[in-house]
Enzyme design. Structure first.
Site, PDB file in Angstrom:
ATOM      1  CD  GLN A  54       2.693  10.889  10.935  1.00 39.01           C
ATOM      2  OE1 GLN A  54       2.886   9.670  11.957  1.00 39.01           O
ATOM      3  NE2 GLN A  54       2.666  11.691  10.310  1.00 39.01           N
ATOM      4  CG  ASP A  79      -2.939   8.354   7.846  1.00 43.94           C
ATOM      5  OD1 ASP A  79      -1.868   7.978   8.602  1.00 43.94           O
ATOM      6  OD2 ASP A  79      -2.790   9.750   7.429  1.00 43.94           O
ATOM      7  N   GLY A 115       5.735   0.819  -4.154  1.00 43.66           N
ATOM      8  CA  GLY A 115       4.837  -0.002  -3.832  1.00 43.66           C
ATOM      9  C   GLY A 115       4.751  -0.491  -2.362  1.00 43.66           C
ATOM     10  CG  ASN A 167      -5.641  11.796   7.759  1.00 39.14           C
ATOM     11  OD1 ASN A 167      -6.727  12.310   7.861  1.00 39.14           O
ATOM     12  ND2 ASN A 167      -4.822  11.713   7.673  1.00 39.14           N
ATOM     13  CB  THR A 193       4.219   2.523   2.433  1.00 36.39           C
ATOM     14  OG1 THR A 193       4.876   3.345   3.167  1.00 36.39           O
ATOM     15  CG2 THR A 193       2.625   2.097   2.985  1.00 36.39           C
ATOM     16  CG  LEU A 194       8.788  -0.702   0.087  1.00 36.10           C
ATOM     17  CD1 LEU A 194       8.892  -1.433  -0.939  1.00 36.10           C
ATOM     18  CD2 LEU A 194       9.638   0.245   0.825  1.00 36.10           C
TER      19      LEU A 194
END
Length: 332
Positions: A172, A257, A228, A52, A223-224
């Site tokens: 992950q 990704d 944002g 990706n 990343t949120l």
């Protein structure tokens, strides 16, 4: 900038549940969970974190090299990636295992339950980064995304041995990693990527505090979701870049990704992290509007419009010259 992207290459089986997963959980029965969901849709898509990210970088014309292990069923997928600017010279084809499978259920609130079958990915540990650079040319950056845990450890060590700047993106796989391995994968990374949940899990796995992590990496990008992106470094402090607002969420799979691809493309062009995060957010918004992690196209005009709307004309103008040089046209 020559980028290698190491990690998973998979086929995604994506299912949509019209209700809420949380509604099916009985608070005082969580020690014995047995759930089954009747889903409305099933979409089979190309995926895998490394593929990706490489796909997104390929759309930007950066000619990334994909590094990972697949099965003999990879042929059509390989053609697709090559058509979208990805160099597959670092891909190992297994003689006996199928390409990895990702199975994911997404509910109406975009909560997900997922499982991952490694398959051929377990052979990624046999790929030597020292032998795949075309013409012996060094990579400017190696992205170490979720993969066979032993492959992640080996490739991190090879980056250090070769003096190659690397991105730590354990994602992950944090659930499978020991404390010592997690610490090893993070230490020395130029960029560390997590989402908000993974950032807490990373601290738990390492036993470190935020400051301890920042002492060991260049910059930590978290990343949120709809809030944002948080950018942290020991030298520059903390900055938050808002997400692109008003985007209809179709499928969140692979959105992180896409963000990474946009962010790394912009930093490769020499932009500061906050500007890179804006491009990452704009590309992530494009990915969020389709089913599957590679079901979007890169249209510089639309990206610039999204950047201008979300962050202002000045922010869009800073990225405009590079985006306009992206020669690869939309494929669909």
């Amino acid at each position: 900038m020559r980028i290698a992207v190491s990690g998973s290459i998979a086929t995604d089986h994506l299912m949509a549940f019209p209700g809420r997963i949380t509604d099916q959980l009985i608070p005082d029965r969580l020690d014995k969970v047995s759930l089954s969901f009747l889903v409305d849709t099933l979409d089979v898509r190309r995926g895998g974190a490394a593929a990706n990210i490489a796909f997104g970088l390929g759309l930007f014309g950066l000619d990334p090299m994909l590094v990972g292990a697949v099965g003999s069923d990879f042929a059509d997928y390989e053609v697709w990636l090559k058509e979208h600017g990805v160099d597959t010279g670092g891909v190992r084809v297994s003689a006996g295992r199928q390409t990895a499978r990702f199975v994911c259920l997404t509910d109406q609130d975009t909560n997900q339950i997922a499982s991952f079958y490694a398959g051929a990915m377990t052979e990624a540990r046999h790929i030597d980064l020292r032998g795949i650079a075309p013409g012996g040319r060094r990579f400017d950056l190696v992205v170490l995304s979720p993969d066979d845990p032993e492959a992640m450890r080996i490739h991190t060590e090879q980056c250090r041995e070769l003096g190659l700047p690397f991105v730590a993106d354990p994602s992950q796989q944090l659930a499978r990693l020991t404390r010592s391995v997690t610490r090893d994968l993070v230490t020395g990374a130029r960029w560390l990527f997590t989402n908000e949940y993974e950032s807490a899990l990373l601290l738990d796995r390492t036993g470190w505090r935020v400051g301890d992590v920042l002492d060991r990496v260049g910059t930590w990008i978290t990343t949120l979701g709809g809030d944002g992106v948080r950018i942290e470094s020991a030298a520059a402090g903390t900055t938050t870049v808002p997400a692109v607002a008003g985007v209809r969420s179709v499928d969140p799979t692979g959105v992180g990704d896409a963000f990474r691809a946009g962010f790394l493309a912009a930093t490769g062009w020499g932009h500061a992290p906050d500007a890179a995060a804006r491009l990452g957010c704009a590309l992530a918004a494009s990915a969020l509007g389709g089913v599957g992690p590679q079901d979007y196209e890169l249209c510089p005009v639309r990206l610039l419009a999204a950047l201008a709307s979300a962050y202002g004309e000045r922010a869009a103008g800073a990225l405009a010259p590079d985006l306009r040089r992206v020669a690869r046209p939309p494929t669909r």
